[in-house]
Scaffold this motif. Structure first.
Motif, PDB file in Angstrom:
ATOM      1  N   ASP A 207       5.332 -10.443  -9.245  1.00 14.66           N
ATOM      2  CA  ASP A 207       5.104  -9.905  -7.903  1.00 14.66           C
ATOM      3  C   ASP A 207       4.759 -11.059  -6.977  1.00 14.66           C
ATOM      4  N   ASP A 208       4.638 -10.761  -5.688  1.00 16.22           N
ATOM      5  CA  ASP A 208       4.337 -11.827  -4.733  1.00 16.22           C
ATOM      6  C   ASP A 208       2.838 -12.105  -4.626  1.00 16.22           C
ATOM      7  N   VAL A 209       2.017 -11.063  -4.413  1.00 20.56           N
ATOM      8  CA  VAL A 209       0.574 -11.253  -4.188  1.00 20.56           C
ATOM      9  C   VAL A 209      -0.200 -10.272  -5.060  1.00 20.56           C
ATOM     10  N   LEU A 210      -1.297 -10.738  -5.640  1.00 18.75           N
ATOM     11  CA  LEU A 210      -2.209  -9.865  -6.366  1.00 18.75           C
ATOM     12  C   LEU A 210      -3.498  -9.751  -5.563  1.00 18.75           C
ATOM     13  N   THR A 211      -3.867  -8.525  -5.206  1.00 18.57           N
ATOM     14  CA  THR A 211      -5.068  -8.296  -4.391  1.00 18.57           C
ATOM     15  C   THR A 211      -6.163  -7.689  -5.259  1.00 18.57           C
ATOM     16  N   THR A 212      -6.152  -6.403  -5.462  1.00 12.94           N
ATOM     17  CA  THR A 212      -7.141  -5.778  -6.349  1.00 12.94           C
ATOM     18  C   THR A 212      -6.651  -5.724  -7.787  1.00 12.94           C
ATOM     19  N   GLY A 213      -5.355  -5.890  -7.994  1.00 11.24           N
ATOM     20  CA  GLY A 213      -4.790  -5.786  -9.332  1.00 11.24           C
ATOM     21  C   GLY A 213      -4.459  -4.363  -9.737  1.00 11.24           C
ATOM     22  N   ALA A 214      -4.547  -3.408  -8.807  1.00  6.24           N
ATOM     23  CA  ALA A 214      -4.310  -2.004  -9.155  1.00  6.24           C
ATOM     24  C   ALA A 214      -2.873  -1.770  -9.616  1.00  6.24           C
ATOM     25  N   THR A 215      -1.906  -2.357  -8.934  1.00  5.71           N
ATOM     26  CA  THR A 215      -0.511  -2.185  -9.326  1.00  5.71           C
ATOM     27  C   THR A 215      -0.253  -2.817 -10.685  1.00  5.71           C
ATOM     28  N   ALA A 216      -0.736  -4.046 -10.868  1.00  9.94           N
ATOM     29  CA  ALA A 216      -0.560  -4.727 -12.155  1.00  9.94           C
ATOM     30  C   ALA A 216      -1.213  -3.940 -13.279  1.00  9.94           C
ATOM     31  N   GLN A 217      -2.402  -3.397 -13.028  1.00 12.34           N
ATOM     32  CA  GLN A 217      -3.105  -2.623 -14.044  1.00 12.34           C
ATOM     33  C   GLN A 217      -2.336  -1.352 -14.405  1.00 12.34           C
ATOM     34  N   ALA A 218      -1.826  -0.653 -13.397  1.00 12.61           N
ATOM     35  CA  ALA A 218      -1.082   0.586 -13.658  1.00 12.61           C
ATOM     36  C   ALA A 218       0.165   0.312 -14.496  1.00 12.61           C
ATOM     37  N   LEU A 219       0.889  -0.746 -14.161  1.00 12.91           N
ATOM     38  CA  LEU A 219       2.105  -1.069 -14.899  1.00 12.91           C
ATOM     39  C   LEU A 219       1.791  -1.604 -16.289  1.00 12.91           C
ATOM     40  N   ALA A 220       0.783  -2.461 -16.398  1.00 12.11           N
ATOM     41  CA  ALA A 220       0.416  -3.014 -17.699  1.00 12.11           C
ATOM     42  C   ALA A 220      -0.049  -1.922 -18.642  1.00 12.11           C
ATOM     43  N   ARG A 221      -0.852  -0.979 -18.139  1.00 11.04           N
ATOM     44  CA  ARG A 221      -1.308   0.131 -18.974  1.00 11.04           C
ATOM     45  C   ARG A 221      -0.127   0.964 -19.462  1.00 11.04           C
ATOM     46  N   LEU A 222       0.832   1.213 -18.565  1.00 18.13           N
ATOM     47  CA  LEU A 222       2.023   1.970 -18.934  1.00 18.13           C
ATOM     48  C   LEU A 222       2.786   1.260 -20.053  1.00 18.13           C
ATOM     49  N   LEU A 223       2.957  -0.053 -19.940  1.00 17.80           N
ATOM     50  CA  LEU A 223       3.701  -0.823 -20.934  1.00 17.80           C
ATOM     51  C   LEU A 223       2.947  -0.907 -22.263  1.00 17.80           C
ATOM     52  N   MET A 224       1.647  -1.129 -22.188  1.00 20.72           N
ATOM     53  CA  MET A 224       0.863  -1.213 -23.421  1.00 20.72           C
ATOM     54  C   MET A 224       0.844   0.127 -24.150  1.00 20.72           C
ATOM     55  N   ASN A 225       0.756   1.216 -23.410  1.00 20.71           N
ATOM     56  CA  ASN A 225       0.788   2.536 -24.034  1.00 20.71           C
ATOM     57  C   ASN A 225       2.138   2.821 -24.691  1.00 20.71           C
ATOM     58  N   ALA A 226       3.180   2.139 -24.192  1.00 25.36           N
ATOM     59  CA  ALA A 226       4.518   2.304 -24.766  1.00 25.36           C
ATOM     60  C   ALA A 226       4.763   1.356 -25.927  1.00 25.36           C
TER      61      ALA A 226
END
Length: 244
Positions: A207-226
């Motif tokens: 991604d371009d910018v990481l602010t709170t990390g909410a988007t990264a966390q949502a996607l990472a959780r989805l991938l780890m759960n898979a």
């Protein structure tokens, strides 16, 4: 309808002749269009959280939020703070379609990542661009994360897999929301494509910018759960904590 442009040519001219720095218009000293002085003056991220890369006062520390609630991703790898002139270059790339600025930042990020790989950072199996909402994609005409991931794929010789993640929920802009609101805004916003290969793989979100990390966390959780083995995050810039 696919709005993502498929431009295969160079975004700026890479010749053996001297490049002109995109930031100061002086001759550059290398193949990339940035001079040593301007590259040195970029807002390089110094001491940071070992997990989310939040700017900190000392090295080797983990921020309080990552200690209290460890994120699903393993590590954020980012070269710069979100400050001048990187913030301006990202804005002009993302909102004004000034692709040479994005390509330049991606090239320097690629060099930074290669240096980190040489120092022992595990190389991922693939790069996954953060998906953009359909409405915003139609308005902008391109997804900046996809373009960054494609450029990094070329420079790092890593596959860019654009058909793994999909945004299925139209969400409002994240810029003006606090961390709690961002998390709520992204609830059930993404899905993994049915034929995507995730199980046992080390994947890196781009991604371009990481602010709170909410988007990264949502996607990472989805991938780890898979079943992903590890998820990292590569981005251009990290914002400081609000009020810092």
């Amino acid at each position: 309808m696919r709005c993502q442009p498929r431009y295969e040519g160079p975004v700026y001219i890479c010749l053996n002749t001297v490049q002109i720095c995109l930031l100061c218009d002086e001759p550059a000293d290398a193949e990339m269009p940035i001079c040593v002085a301007c590259e040195t003056d970029l807002p390089w991220l110094g001491e940071q959280c070992s997990t989310c890369a939040l700017p900190l006062a000392a090295a080797g520390l983990t921020c309080g939020e990552c200690l209290l609630e460890p994120p699903a991703f393993e590590q954020v790898v980012v070269p710069w703070q979100y400050g001048f002139p990187v913030d301006s270059l990202i804005t002009r790339f993302k909102h004004n379609a000034k692709w040479p600025f994005g390509h330049l930042l991606a090239d320097v990020l690629g060099q930074y990542l290669q240096h980190r790989f040489d120092e022992g950072l595990p190389r991922p199996d693939a790069l996954l661009p953060v998906p953009l909402a359909g409405k915003r994609l139609r308005q902008r005409g391109f997804n900046q994360a996809v373009m960054l991931a494609r450029w990094l794929s070329q420079s790092l010789d890593l596959p860019c897999e654009e058909q793994v993640l999909r945004r299925i929920k139209e969400t409002g802009a994240q810029q003006d929301l606090d961390a709690k609101a961002r998390k709520h805004n992204l609830r059930n916003a993404f899905e993994i494509m049915p034929d995507a290969q995730v199980q046992g793989r080390h994947l890196a979100l781009v991604d371009d910018v990481l602010t709170t990390g909410a988007t990264a966390q949502a996607l990472a959780r989805l991938l780890m759960n898979a079943g992903a083995a590890r998820v990292d995050v590569y981005c251009l810039a990290r914002t400081p904590k609000p009020g810092a």
